[in-house]
Design an enzyme around this catalytic site. Structure first.
Site, PDB file in Angstrom:
ATOM      1  N   HIS A  94     -49.919  19.976  -2.058  1.00 24.67           N
ATOM      2  CA  HIS A  94     -51.364  19.868  -2.290  1.00 24.67           C
ATOM      3  C   HIS A  94     -51.802  20.668  -3.509  1.00 24.67           C
ATOM      4  O   HIS A  94     -51.081  21.540  -4.005  1.00 24.67           O
ATOM      5  CB  HIS A  94     -52.141  20.378  -1.069  1.00 24.67           C
ATOM      6  CG  HIS A  94     -52.229  19.384   0.040  1.00 24.67           C
ATOM      7  ND1 HIS A  94     -51.223  19.193   0.955  1.00 24.67           N
ATOM      8  CD2 HIS A  94     -53.229  18.516   0.382  1.00 24.67           C
ATOM      9  CE1 HIS A  94     -51.575  18.247   1.816  1.00 24.67           C
ATOM     10  NE2 HIS A  94     -52.790  17.813   1.491  1.00 24.67           N
ATOM     11  N   LYS A 126     -56.548  24.385  -1.899  1.00 22.13           N
ATOM     12  CA  LYS A 126     -56.570  24.117  -0.452  1.00 22.13           C
ATOM     13  C   LYS A 126     -56.472  25.431   0.324  1.00 22.13           C
ATOM     14  O   LYS A 126     -55.628  26.278   0.030  1.00 22.13           O
ATOM     15  CB  LYS A 126     -55.417  23.177  -0.073  1.00 22.13           C
ATOM     16  CG  LYS A 126     -55.423  22.777   1.381  1.00 22.13           C
ATOM     17  CD  LYS A 126     -54.495  21.603   1.634  1.00 22.13           C
ATOM     18  CE  LYS A 126     -54.394  21.249   3.111  1.00 22.13           C
ATOM     19  NZ  LYS A 126     -55.673  20.946   3.742  1.00 22.13           N
TER      20      LYS A 126
HETATM   21  N1  LIG Z   1     -58.997  14.094   6.829  1.00 22.47           N
HETATM   22  C1  LIG Z   1     -58.848  13.820   5.534  1.00 22.47           C
HETATM   23  O1  LIG Z   1     -58.463  12.715   5.128  1.00 22.47           O
HETATM   24  C2  LIG Z   1     -59.166  14.896   4.535  1.00 22.47           C
HETATM   25  C3  LIG Z   1     -59.526  16.129   4.991  1.00 22.47           C
HETATM   26  N2  LIG Z   1     -59.828  17.122   4.109  1.00 22.47           N
HETATM   27  C4  LIG Z   1     -60.256  18.374   4.710  1.00 22.47           C
HETATM   28  O2  LIG Z   1     -61.671  18.469   4.541  1.00 22.47           O
HETATM   29  C5  LIG Z   1     -62.039  19.838   4.426  1.00 22.47           C
HETATM   30  C6  LIG Z   1     -62.816  20.023   3.126  1.00 22.47           C
HETATM   31  O3  LIG Z   1     -61.922  19.863   2.031  1.00 22.47           O
HETATM   32  P1  LIG Z   1     -62.426  19.995   0.521  1.00 22.47           P
HETATM   33  O4  LIG Z   1     -63.546  19.039   0.268  1.00 22.47           O
HETATM   34  O5  LIG Z   1     -61.216  19.930  -0.318  1.00 22.47           O
HETATM   35  O6  LIG Z   1     -62.993  21.495   0.540  1.00 22.47           O
HETATM   36  P2  LIG Z   1     -64.200  22.075  -0.333  1.00 22.47           P
HETATM   37  O7  LIG Z   1     -64.101  23.556  -0.209  1.00 22.47           O
HETATM   38  O8  LIG Z   1     -64.214  21.445  -1.677  1.00 22.47           O
HETATM   39  O9  LIG Z   1     -65.500  21.551   0.451  1.00 22.47           O
HETATM   40  C7  LIG Z   1     -66.000  22.088   1.638  1.00 22.47           C
HETATM   41  C8  LIG Z   1     -67.512  22.136   1.467  1.00 22.47           C
HETATM   42  O10 LIG Z   1     -68.119  22.433   2.716  1.00 22.47           O
HETATM   43  C9  LIG Z   1     -69.158  23.380   2.460  1.00 22.47           C
HETATM   44  N3  LIG Z   1     -69.509  24.058   3.701  1.00 22.47           N
HETATM   45  C10 LIG Z   1     -68.940  25.135   4.278  1.00 22.47           C
HETATM   46  N4  LIG Z   1     -69.550  25.416   5.443  1.00 22.47           N
HETATM   47  C11 LIG Z   1     -70.522  24.487   5.594  1.00 22.47           C
HETATM   48  C12 LIG Z   1     -71.510  24.253   6.587  1.00 22.47           C
HETATM   49  N5  LIG Z   1     -71.597  25.038   7.680  1.00 22.47           N
HETATM   50  N6  LIG Z   1     -72.347  23.202   6.442  1.00 22.47           N
HETATM   51  C13 LIG Z   1     -72.277  22.398   5.370  1.00 22.47           C
HETATM   52  N7  LIG Z   1     -71.379  22.579   4.363  1.00 22.47           N
HETATM   53  C14 LIG Z   1     -70.517  23.610   4.493  1.00 22.47           C
HETATM   54  C15 LIG Z   1     -68.579  24.277   1.391  1.00 22.47           C
HETATM   55  O11 LIG Z   1     -69.580  25.042   0.763  1.00 22.47           O
HETATM   56  P3  LIG Z   1     -69.144  26.400  -0.042  1.00 22.47           P
HETATM   57  O12 LIG Z   1     -68.378  25.920  -1.226  1.00 22.47           O
HETATM   58  O13 LIG Z   1     -70.447  27.033  -0.357  1.00 22.47           O
HETATM   59  O14 LIG Z   1     -68.288  27.178   0.890  1.00 22.47           O
HETATM   60  C16 LIG Z   1     -67.953  23.220   0.461  1.00 22.47           C
HETATM   61  O15 LIG Z   1     -68.911  22.663  -0.411  1.00 22.47           O
HETATM   62  C17 LIG Z   1     -60.736  20.638   4.511  1.00 22.47           C
HETATM   63  O16 LIG Z   1     -60.517  21.050   5.836  1.00 22.47           O
HETATM   64  C18 LIG Z   1     -59.690  19.617   4.098  1.00 22.47           C
HETATM   65  O17 LIG Z   1     -58.410  19.909   4.580  1.00 22.47           O
HETATM   66  C19 LIG Z   1     -59.806  16.918   2.767  1.00 22.47           C
HETATM   67  C20 LIG Z   1     -59.431  15.711   2.251  1.00 22.47           C
HETATM   68  C21 LIG Z   1     -59.065  14.605   3.107  1.00 22.47           C
HETATM   69  O1  LIG Z   2     -57.375  19.687   1.747  1.00 24.58           O
HETATM   70  C1  LIG Z   2     -57.035  18.543   1.352  1.00 24.58           C
HETATM   71  O2  LIG Z   2     -57.106  18.194   0.172  1.00 24.58           O
HETATM   72  C2  LIG Z   2     -56.539  17.611   2.354  1.00 24.58           C
HETATM   73  N1  LIG Z   2     -56.593  17.942   3.613  1.00 24.58           N
HETATM   74  C3  LIG Z   2     -56.151  17.169   4.716  1.00 24.58           C
HETATM   75  C4  LIG Z   2     -54.993  17.840   5.402  1.00 24.58           C
HETATM   76  O3  LIG Z   2     -54.989  19.079   5.520  1.00 24.58           O
HETATM   77  O4  LIG Z   2     -54.092  17.144   5.879  1.00 24.58           O
HETATM   78  C5  LIG Z   2     -55.875  15.728   4.336  1.00 24.58           C
HETATM   79  C6  LIG Z   2     -55.253  15.547   2.985  1.00 24.58           C
HETATM   80  O5  LIG Z   2     -53.965  16.022   3.021  1.00 24.58           O
HETATM   81  C7  LIG Z   2     -56.072  16.262   1.914  1.00 24.58           C
END
Ligand SMILES: NC(=O)C1=CN([C@@H]2O[C@H](COP(=O)(O)OP(=O)(O)OC[C@H]3O[C@@H](n4cnc5c(N)ncnc54)[C@H](OP(=O)(O)O)[C@@H]3O)[C@@H](O)[C@H]2O)C=CC1
Ligand SMILES: O=C(O)C1=N[C@H](C(=O)O)C[C@H](O)C1
Length: 250
Positions: free
Chosen positions: A135, A139
């Site tokens: 990744h 992350k």
């Molecule tokens: N299931 C899937 O297919 C995927 C899952 N993911 C998962 O999604 C999650 C987010 O990933 P990613 O976008 O890369 O992370 P980021 O850190 O880019 O985004 C998370 C966002 O959530 C915000 N946040 C934190 N707490 C809150 C809250 N209580 N209410 C609203 N917003 C909040 C953060 O704000 P701030 O920056 O101010 O902390 C940030 O903007 C991770 O757990 C990742 O593993 C990611 C990609 C694909």
């Molecule tokens: O944090 C990410 O970027 C992603 N998170 C998810 C995970 O932890 O599996 C899904 C994907 O791999 C992207």
């Protein structure tokens, strides 16, 4: 037909901002709220959201889901960090709101879901299996939710088939050298600038290996799965874990 009223939590994040665009562009959906850290959850109720797409952090997701379920708002969850204890808590919360649906998808990309399914099918036929996830370095969690789920599915398939433990003669090892042990399956996490989300499942048997590899090259790879989740969760009460349950894979 009326449009589905959808909110995104984590709307300024890497995947959340892409989800805001995808929901906004979907002809059958209306984006009614886009919340970031510190925004009031009451906005979900005031905006009449039917489905919340939860893409925040492991520290925020449980509280956000408690609020959604208590208010009968369905949820499609991509955020990682799910333990047995957290899932049990969510199931208990859902008992008080039996009409509400929650989909937790460790990975929304169709290719990643298929990789997990293929890996689970193949696992019983090979002596050895290890998972490598790769990744971007921003992350927060390791190993990834996808790799953890993949290893759990592999371990369950091997247990069901009565497979012996994997061969491994390691006697001395630097801590971490053999990866994390997820139900007996070694899982290795790479963090590298330039990458997004990638996974390899390495399977080894007598005189042969099989490698299953999936690459998410852009956050757009997760959008069809999120939109499918939003459409299906409104008619699927209770907790569903894994997008494969919505894919009719047979
Ligand atoms: N299931 C899937 O297919 C995927 C899952 N993911 C998962 O999604 C999650 C987010 O990933 P990613 O976008 O890369 O992370 P980021 O850190 O880019 O985004 C998370 C966002 O959530 C915000 N946040 C934190 N707490 C809150 C809250 N209580 N209410 C609203 N917003 C909040 C953060 O704000 P701030 O920056 O101010 O902390 C940030 O903007 C991770 O757990 C990742 O593993 C990611 C990609 C694909
Ligand atoms: O944090 C990410 O970027 C992603 N998170 C998810 C995970 O932890 O599996 C899904 C994907 O791999 C992207």
């Amino acid at each position: 037909m009326s449009k589905l009223r959808v909110a995104v939590l984590g709307a300024k994040g890497r995947i959340g901002s892409e989800a805001v665009r995808a929901v906004g562009a979907a002809a059958d959906m209306e984006l009614v709220a886009a919340l970031g850290r510190g925004d009031r959850l009451e906005t979900l109720v005031e905006s009449g959201a039917q489905v919340a797409v939860e893409l925040t952090t492991p520290a925020s997701v449980v509280g956000n889901l408690d609020f959604c379920v208590r208010h009968g708002i369905h949820a499609v969850v991509g955020t990682t960090g799910w333990t047995d204890e957290r899932l049990a808590h969510l199931r208990t919360t859902l008992e008080a709101s039996p009409e509400t649906g929650v989909l937790i998808a460790p990975n929304f990309s169709i290719g990643a879901v298929l990789t997990m399914t293929f890996a689970a099918k193949a696992a019983r036929w090979f002596e050895s299996v290890e998972v490598v996830e790769l990744h971007h370095p921003n992350k927060a969690d390791a190993p990834s939710g996808t790799a953890t789920r993949t290893a759990q599915l592999i371990a369950a398939a091997r247990a069901e088939a009565g497979c012996a433990p994997q061969p491994d003669a390691t006697v001395t090892a630097l801590e971490g050298a053999r990866g994390a042990d997820v139900d007996g399956v070694p899982v290795h996490a790479v963090r590298l600038r330039g990458l997004l989300a990638h996974q390899e499942v390495l399977l080894g048997g007598e005189g042969e290996t099989l490698t299953l590899r999936h690459d998410s090259l852009h956050h757009s790879s997760f959008m069809p799965g999120i939109l499918l989740g939003v459409r299906r969760v409104v008619d699927t009460p209770g907790l569903t874990f894994g997008l494969e349950n919505y894919l009719d894979l047979g």
